[in-house]
Scaffold this active site. Structure first.
Site, mmCIF file in Angstrom:
data_model
loop_
_atom_site.group_PDB
_atom_site.id
_atom_site.type_symbol
_atom_site.label_atom_id
_atom_site.label_comp_id
_atom_site.label_asym_id
_atom_site.label_seq_id
_atom_site.Cartn_x
_atom_site.Cartn_y
_atom_site.Cartn_z
ATOM 1 N N ASP A 61 96.642 51.231 57.382
ATOM 2 C CA ASP A 61 95.601 50.361 56.853
ATOM 3 C C ASP A 61 96.220 48.967 56.708
ATOM 4 O O ASP A 61 97.443 48.806 56.750
ATOM 5 C CB ASP A 61 95.151 50.918 55.497
ATOM 6 C CG ASP A 61 94.316 49.948 54.700
ATOM 7 O OD1 ASP A 61 93.316 49.434 55.250
ATOM 8 O OD2 ASP A 61 94.665 49.687 53.537
ATOM 9 N N ASP A 91 94.769 45.820 54.390
ATOM 10 C CA ASP A 91 94.701 45.299 53.016
ATOM 11 C C ASP A 91 95.281 46.294 52.019
ATOM 12 O O ASP A 91 94.846 47.451 51.954
ATOM 13 C CB ASP A 91 93.255 45.002 52.629
ATOM 14 C CG ASP A 91 92.762 43.677 53.183
ATOM 15 O OD1 ASP A 91 93.577 42.907 53.701
ATOM 16 O OD2 ASP A 91 91.544 43.414 53.099
#
Length: 252
Positions: free
Chosen positions: A15, A17
């Protein structure tokens, strides 16, 4: 040479953020350097909720950024790249139609108009090729305003209550509603979550480590984190990501 020992049957998928970068901020040089080192050992890839342009900004580059990763999946994995070649693209407008889209957008705007928050800024609805991103505070908020909303949301469950209302209003639309990052809600056809990207991976990839921070049920990392094809790793920051990677691939 290091490249001859590279294990191309193992992929580390990240991922963006909260995992490789602070939310909506750029990657730090130590994280970038570590990923380059990791790429000498295994395959590496990204699967972020933002569109490709935003991810490229956070990773400090365009095509140069793509070249640093073996796979890049934007918009929760619905815009797919292998190296610098685009290999997948979904279209939410074609999939659910403008009538449903307008009902969704009208309902969301009406709901948000009744919310009282610490502040409201601009860009409350962001239409992406494969999803709709709904942001009660507005995506043009600055960092301080973002942090104020994050705190307010934790205290008052703004997004969770909003998601419950969306599910009640559109029970049969075939849509999934999930927390997107810190301040927004991602809306996409059911099945178009981050695990969608797994279909684009080469068959000879046998081990997939996924690292994400929104892994609890309702978060946009949950489905891929809990998928039977992946080994899920919950992280709380980019520093935690590097710590866990070091323990896995560079034990002292």
């Amino acid at each position: 040479m290091a490249c001859s020992r590279r294990d191309t049957s193992t992929l580390c998928l990240f991922d963006v953020d909260g995992t490789l970068t602070p939310a909506r901020r750029c990657i730090e040089q130590d994280v970038s350097d570590f990923l380059s080192k990791l790429k000498e050992k295994v395959l590496i890839g990204l699967v972020g909720g933002s569109d490709f342009i935003k991810i490229a900004e956070q990773l400090r580059g365009g095509n140069e950024m793509i070249a640093k990763f073996d796979y890049v999946f934007a918009e929760n994995g619905l815009v797919a790249y292998k190296g610098t070649e685009q290999i997948g693209q979904q279209d939410i407008k074609k999939h659910i139609g403008d009538e449903t889209l307008q009902k969704l957008i009208n309902f969301a705007l009406g709901y948000m108009s009744k919310l009282t928050l610490p502040c409201k800024r601009g860009t409350f609805i962001e239409f992406r090729s494969s999803m709709v991103n709904i942001c009660p505070v507005g995506r043009s908020c600055n960092q301080q305003e973002r942090e104020e909303f994050v705190k307010f949301d934790k205290e008052h469950n703004i997004r969770e209550t909003f998601i419950a209302a969306l599910r009640q209003e559109f029970p049969d639309a075939g849509l999934t509603f999930a927390n997107g990052g810190q301040i927004s809600i991602d809306v996409f056809p059911t099945g178009w979550d981050k695990s969608f990207c797994l279909q684009f991976l080469d068959d000879d990839i046998k081990t997939i480590h996924f690292f994400g921070d929104k892994t609890d049920k309702g978060g946009n990392d949950h489905e891929i984190y809990a998928h039977p094809r992946t080994i899920g790793h919950k992280v709380v920051s980019p520093e935690d990501t590097l710590k866990q990677l070091s323990e896995l691939f560079f034990p002292s």
